[in-house]
Design a protein around this motif. Structure first.
Motif, PDB file in Angstrom:
ATOM      1  N   LEU A  46       0.868  -1.186   0.000  1.00  0.00           N
ATOM      2  CA  LEU A  46       0.000   0.000   0.000  1.00  0.00           C
ATOM      3  C   LEU A  46       0.899   1.228   0.000  1.00  0.00           C
ATOM      4  CD1 LEU A  46      -2.697   1.500   0.261  1.00  0.00           C
ATOM      5  CD2 LEU A  46      -2.614   1.132   2.723  1.00  0.00           C
ATOM      6  N   CYS A  75      -1.988  -5.230   3.953  1.00  0.00           N
ATOM      7  CA  CYS A  75      -0.887  -4.706   3.137  1.00  0.00           C
ATOM      8  C   CYS A  75       0.234  -4.142   4.017  1.00  0.00           C
ATOM      9  CB  CYS A  75      -1.387  -3.586   2.215  1.00  0.00           C
ATOM     10  SG  CYS A  75      -2.690  -4.065   1.076  1.00  0.00           S
ATOM     11  N   THR A  76       1.422  -4.143   3.457  1.00  0.00           N
ATOM     12  CA  THR A  76       2.543  -3.439   4.075  1.00  0.00           C
ATOM     13  C   THR A  76       2.530  -2.014   3.559  1.00  0.00           C
ATOM     14  OG1 THR A  76       3.843  -5.477   4.165  1.00  0.00           O
ATOM     15  CG2 THR A  76       5.043  -3.399   4.357  1.00  0.00           C
ATOM     16  N   ARG A  77       2.436  -1.051   4.477  1.00  0.00           N
ATOM     17  CA  ARG A  77       2.223   0.337   4.092  1.00  0.00           C
ATOM     18  C   ARG A  77       3.547   1.094   3.979  1.00  0.00           C
ATOM     19  NH1 ARG A  77      -2.432   3.132   7.519  1.00  0.00           N
ATOM     20  NH2 ARG A  77      -0.610   3.626   8.773  1.00  0.00           N
ATOM     21  N   VAL A 117      -4.693   7.795   2.605  1.00  0.00           N
ATOM     22  CA  VAL A 117      -4.829   6.441   3.142  1.00  0.00           C
ATOM     23  C   VAL A 117      -6.088   6.318   4.005  1.00  0.00           C
ATOM     24  CG1 VAL A 117      -3.495   6.839   5.261  1.00  0.00           C
ATOM     25  CG2 VAL A 117      -3.487   4.568   4.185  1.00  0.00           C
ATOM     26  N   ARG A 172       4.754   5.188   3.191  1.00  0.00           N
ATOM     27  CA  ARG A 172       4.348   6.577   2.945  1.00  0.00           C
ATOM     28  C   ARG A 172       5.410   7.278   2.097  1.00  0.00           C
ATOM     29  NH1 ARG A 172       5.236  11.772   4.736  1.00  0.00           N
ATOM     30  NH2 ARG A 172       3.437  13.158   4.482  1.00  0.00           N
ATOM     31  N   LYS A 228       5.178   7.159  -6.481  1.00  0.00           N
ATOM     32  CA  LYS A 228       4.502   5.912  -6.088  1.00  0.00           C
ATOM     33  C   LYS A 228       4.340   4.965  -7.278  1.00  0.00           C
ATOM     34  CE  LYS A 228       0.883   8.107  -4.442  1.00  0.00           C
ATOM     35  NZ  LYS A 228       1.325   9.504  -4.675  1.00  0.00           N
ATOM     36  N   TYR A 248       1.082   5.304  -0.234  1.00  0.00           N
ATOM     37  CA  TYR A 248       0.244   6.496  -0.095  1.00  0.00           C
ATOM     38  C   TYR A 248       1.112   7.724   0.121  1.00  0.00           C
ATOM     39  CZ  TYR A 248       0.938   6.146   4.998  1.00  0.00           C
ATOM     40  OH  TYR A 248       1.488   6.098   6.259  1.00  0.00           O
ATOM     41  N   GLN A 269      -6.130  -2.109   4.556  1.00  0.00           N
ATOM     42  CA  GLN A 269      -4.872  -1.626   5.122  1.00  0.00           C
ATOM     43  C   GLN A 269      -4.151  -2.700   5.921  1.00  0.00           C
ATOM     44  OE1 GLN A 269      -4.731   2.246   7.022  1.00  0.00           O
ATOM     45  NE2 GLN A 269      -6.653   2.877   6.050  1.00  0.00           N
TER      46      GLN A 269
END
Length: 348
Positions: free
Chosen positions: A67, A178-180, A167, A182, A76, A69, A175
């Protein structure tokens, strides 16, 4: 049970076997955002901590659902496309399904395109495929709820990369799967280094003050910086700060300074007519004027409580403009706010 995907002409097999291949000369006709999009993870200008972590996942063959964001233009999409090339090589199209959720955001897309792609496996490949959902914060709640189950059910066949700006608009159930990561706005020196390379490649005639204006307006958004640069290069033989502000329709700092001076020193009627005339002659939007005025507030020689009042009142005006309020009325409110602030400062 997963089925075997053997039809390379299927729409889900990407662009392989159909359509015209992009010839080397065709690259000159591309927007600079696409022409200079990084193709390898090491070509990305920022977020080394993120790219190194993802490279570790890929090398260990343990890529999780991702993920991404953060604000627009921070790399991204470029990052995940570079990951796809590292995973599958130059002919990665058949292993990647890329969807823009702003267009394809309904539950039918999840049930048909995404589910069909996720439930199939390549006959000569033992690895997983990749689904990229760009601008996923535009997906409906029903589509996100359906996607949650697809992510869980087809993990053996596919990995998801969900890309969004906000997000908070992604449901917690997705969320948590997933591994987030930023993506913060780019630093000015990172944007400048990339711009210098493109300026040299394209032989752009840009002055130092033009480049400073471009970096200021980019606000850490590489896509915005490249789009402004390409537009100015097409419109002007020599790009200075005036050309940058003219091309974007953004208020010039000299105009903002003049607006500040008249609102602080002239009477209400004079200030209103001066600002209104500037708006009409230069085609300025009040929203843009307000966003630039904020940078000048810290230089005002007024007591702190007057500055606090000014900020709170201007924030209300900006909110009303975003809700569709009339610019003429809000311009009067803006000038009246400055007059109230100067009165507060004079009484103390």
């Amino acid at each position: 049970m997963a089925t075997m995907d053997i039809d390379s002409s299927s729409p889900l097999a990407g662009n392989k076997g159909k359509g015209k291949q992009l010839m080397p000369g065709d690259k000159d006709n591309l927007p600079w955002v696409e022409k200079y999009r990084p193709e390898k993870l090491e070509d990305l200008v920022s977020h080394e901590d993120i790219t190194s972590t993802i490279e570790t996942f890929i090398d260990a063959n343990r890529l999780p659902h991702l993920l991404f964001y953060g604000p627009p233009g921070t790399g991204k999409t470029s990052t995940i496309l570079a990951c796809a090339r590292k995973l599958y090589g130059p002919n990665h199209k058949s292993m990647v399904l890329e969807l823009n959720a702003s267009d394809d955001r309904g539950i039918d897309v999840v049930r048909e395109q995404i589910k069909n792609f996720a439930s199939t496996r390549k006959i000569f490949s033992s690895g997983f495929k990749l689904i990229v959902l760009d601008e996923a914060d535009s997906m409906t709640s029903a589509a996100q709820a359906a996607l949650r189950r697809v992510i869980e059910k087809y993990t053996k066949n596919v990995r998801f990369c969900i890309i969004c700006n906000y997000v908070s608009k992604i449901i917690p159930a997705i969320q948590s799967r997933c591994t987030r990561f930023r993506f913060a706005p780019l630093e000015m020196d990172q944007v400048e280094a990339r711009l210098d390379h493109i300026i040299q490649e394209e032989n752009v005639n840009i002055t130092q003050d033009g480049k400073e204006a471009l970096l200021r307006l980019s606000n850490g958004d590489m896509r915005r910086a490249l789009n402004i640069l390409q537009a100015c290069h097409a419109a002007f033989d020599r790009i200075d700060d005036t050309a940058i502000y003219t091309c974007t329709g953004h208020p010039h700092p000299k105009d903002i300074q003049r607006i500040m001076d008249t609102m602080m020193n002239d009477d209400f009627t004079t200030a209103y007519s001066t600002v209104d005339k500037l708006k009409r002659e230069n085609g300025l939007a009040l929203q843009d004027i307000i966003s630039e005025l904020i940078f000048y507030f810290e230089m005002l020689e007024v007591p702190t409580h007057a500055t606090v009042y000014l900020l709170a009142a201007v924030a209300d005006i900006e909110y009303r403009l975003s809700c569709g309020a009339t610019e003429k009325v809000q311009l009067g409110a803006l000038i009246g706010t400055f007059k109230m602030a100067t009165d507060i400062a004079a009484r103390n």
